[in-house]
Design an enzyme around this catalytic site. Structure first.
Site, PDB file in Angstrom:
ATOM      1  N   PRO A 199      71.048  60.856  34.325  1.00 37.40           N
ATOM      2  CA  PRO A 199      70.582  62.081  35.000  1.00 37.40           C
ATOM      3  C   PRO A 199      70.145  61.872  36.440  1.00 37.40           C
ATOM      4  CG  PRO A 199      68.823  61.150  33.684  1.00 37.40           C
ATOM      5  CD  PRO A 199      70.009  60.248  33.486  1.00 37.40           C
ATOM      6  N   GLU A 200      70.520  60.763  37.066  1.00 39.15           N
ATOM      7  CA  GLU A 200      70.011  60.425  38.392  1.00 39.15           C
ATOM      8  C   GLU A 200      70.242  61.507  39.446  1.00 39.15           C
ATOM      9  OE1 GLU A 200      70.843  56.260  36.661  1.00 39.15           O
ATOM     10  OE2 GLU A 200      71.487  58.333  36.359  1.00 39.15           O
ATOM     11  N   LEU A 201      71.412  62.172  39.425  1.00 41.31           N
ATOM     12  CA  LEU A 201      71.701  63.159  40.468  1.00 41.31           C
ATOM     13  C   LEU A 201      70.709  64.323  40.456  1.00 41.31           C
ATOM     14  CD1 LEU A 201      75.605  63.361  40.649  1.00 41.31           C
ATOM     15  CD2 LEU A 201      74.019  62.523  42.394  1.00 41.31           C
TER      16      LEU A 201
END
Length: 256
Positions: free
Chosen positions: A149-151
């Site tokens: 889920p980094e973005l």
């Protein structure tokens, strides 16, 4: 039996013991990420401690297999974002050190001669997802939440992308990277990211069963098999066959 990793100053060893638990169960070494209040998020201290512990396990002839797990209700929630503000562009050495540590850790388990099985429950996201699939085998709990889920935090999942692409077909991999979609345990099993799905409180037991089977195998033969397995993945067929022939010749000396 709890063990201490040698070769470090007492203060460094004590600090590592706080964030990483190291226990030997016969020939199986169990490494437990120990920041449960942070869902075992990877800060620099934990990243360094885990890398050091994996190196020590690989160098210890008494250790035949490794189980990697996390304390509490999650395996690993990825990088500790609270540490990022301290890693500013005017501290390039710190930024580069953290990136190098993370990159090394993401590939370290498959480069070891000693096999590693990850026992994963709850969240395994970002760098934690990378650790889960970076092991040679992976057992997951039915409560698994696996993804990148980094973005959502305006962070590019740069250091975990290579591992994901090598283990998952591109369309789904890009969907996960670009949308933050999380996979369930059943989906992880379906797509080959997990070997077993068990109840959350059984993941370590299931992983230990796998590790104990590895521990019963002649260690030199298992090391040779693991090395060859990953080496031929990147070789053309003819070169891979030649590598296999070389190992086949050496195998005669391993037979009991």
């Amino acid at each position: 039996m709890t063990v201490t990793i040698g070769g470090q100053p007492a203060a460094a060893t004590a600090a590592a013991a706080d964030v990483l638990l190291v226990e030997d169960r016969g020939p199986v070494r169990v490494l437990t990420l120990n920041r449960p209040d942070k869902l075992n998020a990877l800060d620099t201290a934990l990243t360094r401690a885990l890398s050091t512990a994996l190196t020590a396990a690989g160098d210890d002839g008494r250790v035949r297999a490794v189980v990697l797990t996390g304390a509490g209700r999650a395996f690993c929630s990825g990088a500790d974002l609270s540490e990022f503000p301290a890693l500013t562009p005017d501290q390039p050495e710190a930024v580069l050190e953290r990136a190098a540590l993370t990159a090394r850790l993401q590939t370290q388990m498959q480069g070891m001669g000693t096999p590693v099985v990850a026992a994963v429950r709850g969240a395994a996201v970002g760098g934690g997802a990378g650790l889960a699939i970076g092991a040679d085998m992976t057992v997951v709990g039915t409560d698994l939440k696996f993804g990148y889920p980094e973005l959502r935090h305006s962070i590019v999942p740069a250091l975990v992308m290579a591992g994901l692409q090598r283990q998952l077909h591109r369309k789904l991999a890009f969907e996960m990277i670009s949308t933050g979609r999380l996979l369930t345990a059943a989906e992880a099993l379906e797509h080959g990211l997990a070997n077993r799905v068990v109840e959350p409180d059984k993941v370590v037991d299931a992983a230990l069963e796998i590790a104990e089977r590895w521990a019963a195998v002649e260690p030199r033969a298992l090391r040779a098999a693991k090395d060859l397995f990953y080496r031929v993945a990147d070789l053309p067929t003819e070169a891979a066959m030649r590598a296999g022939q070389d190992v086949n010749a050496l195998m005669r000396g391993f037979r009991r």
